[in-house]
Design a protein around this motif. Structure first.
Motif, PDB file in Angstrom:
ATOM      1  N   LYS A 212      21.787 -69.648 -22.871  1.00 11.51           N
ATOM      2  CA  LYS A 212      22.708 -68.529 -23.021  1.00 11.51           C
ATOM      3  C   LYS A 212      23.380 -68.575 -24.391  1.00 11.51           C
ATOM      4  O   LYS A 212      23.525 -67.543 -25.052  1.00 11.51           O
ATOM      5  N   GLU A 213      23.778 -69.766 -24.830  1.00  2.54           N
ATOM      6  CA  GLU A 213      24.416 -69.917 -26.139  1.00  2.54           C
ATOM      7  C   GLU A 213      23.486 -69.502 -27.270  1.00  2.54           C
ATOM      8  O   GLU A 213      23.938 -69.122 -28.341  1.00  2.54           O
ATOM      9  N   ARG A 214      22.193 -69.572 -27.036  1.00  2.00           N
ATOM     10  CA  ARG A 214      21.200 -69.202 -28.053  1.00  2.00           C
ATOM     11  C   ARG A 214      20.652 -67.791 -27.828  1.00  2.00           C
ATOM     12  O   ARG A 214      19.674 -67.403 -28.429  1.00  2.00           O
ATOM     13  N   ARG A 215      21.293 -67.058 -26.927  1.00  2.19           N
ATOM     14  CA  ARG A 215      20.940 -65.667 -26.593  1.00  2.19           C
ATOM     15  C   ARG A 215      19.479 -65.519 -26.176  1.00  2.19           C
ATOM     16  O   ARG A 215      18.788 -64.593 -26.576  1.00  2.19           O
ATOM     17  N   ILE A 216      19.034 -66.469 -25.371  1.00  2.11           N
ATOM     18  CA  ILE A 216      17.673 -66.424 -24.830  1.00  2.11           C
ATOM     19  C   ILE A 216      17.774 -65.974 -23.378  1.00  2.11           C
ATOM     20  O   ILE A 216      18.550 -66.541 -22.597  1.00  2.11           O
ATOM     21  N   LYS A 217      16.996 -64.978 -23.042  1.00  2.00           N
ATOM     22  CA  LYS A 217      17.023 -64.418 -21.690  1.00  2.00           C
ATOM     23  C   LYS A 217      16.524 -65.460 -20.689  1.00  2.00           C
ATOM     24  O   LYS A 217      15.478 -66.081 -20.897  1.00  2.00           O
TER      25      LYS A 217
ATOM     26  N   GLU B 268      11.520 -65.640 -23.075  1.00  6.61           N
ATOM     27  CA  GLU B 268      12.215 -65.655 -21.799  1.00  6.61           C
ATOM     28  C   GLU B 268      11.953 -67.003 -21.126  1.00  6.61           C
ATOM     29  O   GLU B 268      10.855 -67.537 -21.215  1.00  6.61           O
TER      30      GLU B 268
ATOM     31  N   ARG C  94      23.467 -72.813 -19.746  1.00  8.28           N
ATOM     32  CA  ARG C  94      24.399 -72.671 -20.863  1.00  8.28           C
ATOM     33  C   ARG C  94      23.685 -72.847 -22.203  1.00  8.28           C
ATOM     34  O   ARG C  94      23.918 -72.099 -23.149  1.00  8.28           O
TER      35      ARG C  94
END
Length: 115
Positions: A22-27, A2, A19
């Motif tokens: 988010k693109e790497r699906r990290i909270k 996170e 961004r």
């Protein structure tokens, strides 16, 4: 993993950091400095690692508007100044556990997420 990002909604570098994660699906947990300033302890954490001078955005609009560009701001005065006016910070401030960065640092962030 996170990530906590301190910045403002109007800051392009903060938007890019959001961004990136988010693109790497990290909270991410975004703290808008206009709504809620960073705590003195949080600022001290970054200052201990990088120095208080690195936190102060000497090229920013707020720095000029407050007339600080013509004044000498001693190192000891920077943290109280930033606690009082968080819009003087270089953004984004990014933290993940003990990992810290100031400003846009994609190369460093990539090292955080690669196993």
């Amino acid at each position: 993993m996170e990530v906590q990002i301190f910045g403002t909604k109007s800051c392009n570098e903060s938007k890019k950091a959001l961004r990136f994660f988010k693109e790497r699906r990290i909270k991410t947990h975004f703290v808008d400095l206009k709504d809620r300033p960073a705590s003195p302890g949080e600022l001290k954490r970054f200052a201990d690692r990088f120095g208080a001078e690195a936190l102060l955005d000497r090229n920013g609009k707020q720095f000029r508007e407050r007339g600080l560009h013509v004044a000498h701001v001693p190192e000891a005065r920077i943290l109280p100044l930033l606690a009082d006016d968080p819009l003087l910070l270089t953004t984004p401030l990014v933290r993940s556990g003990n990992h810290l960065t100031i400003g846009w640092d994609e190369a460093k962030w990539k090292t955080w997420i690669t196993p």
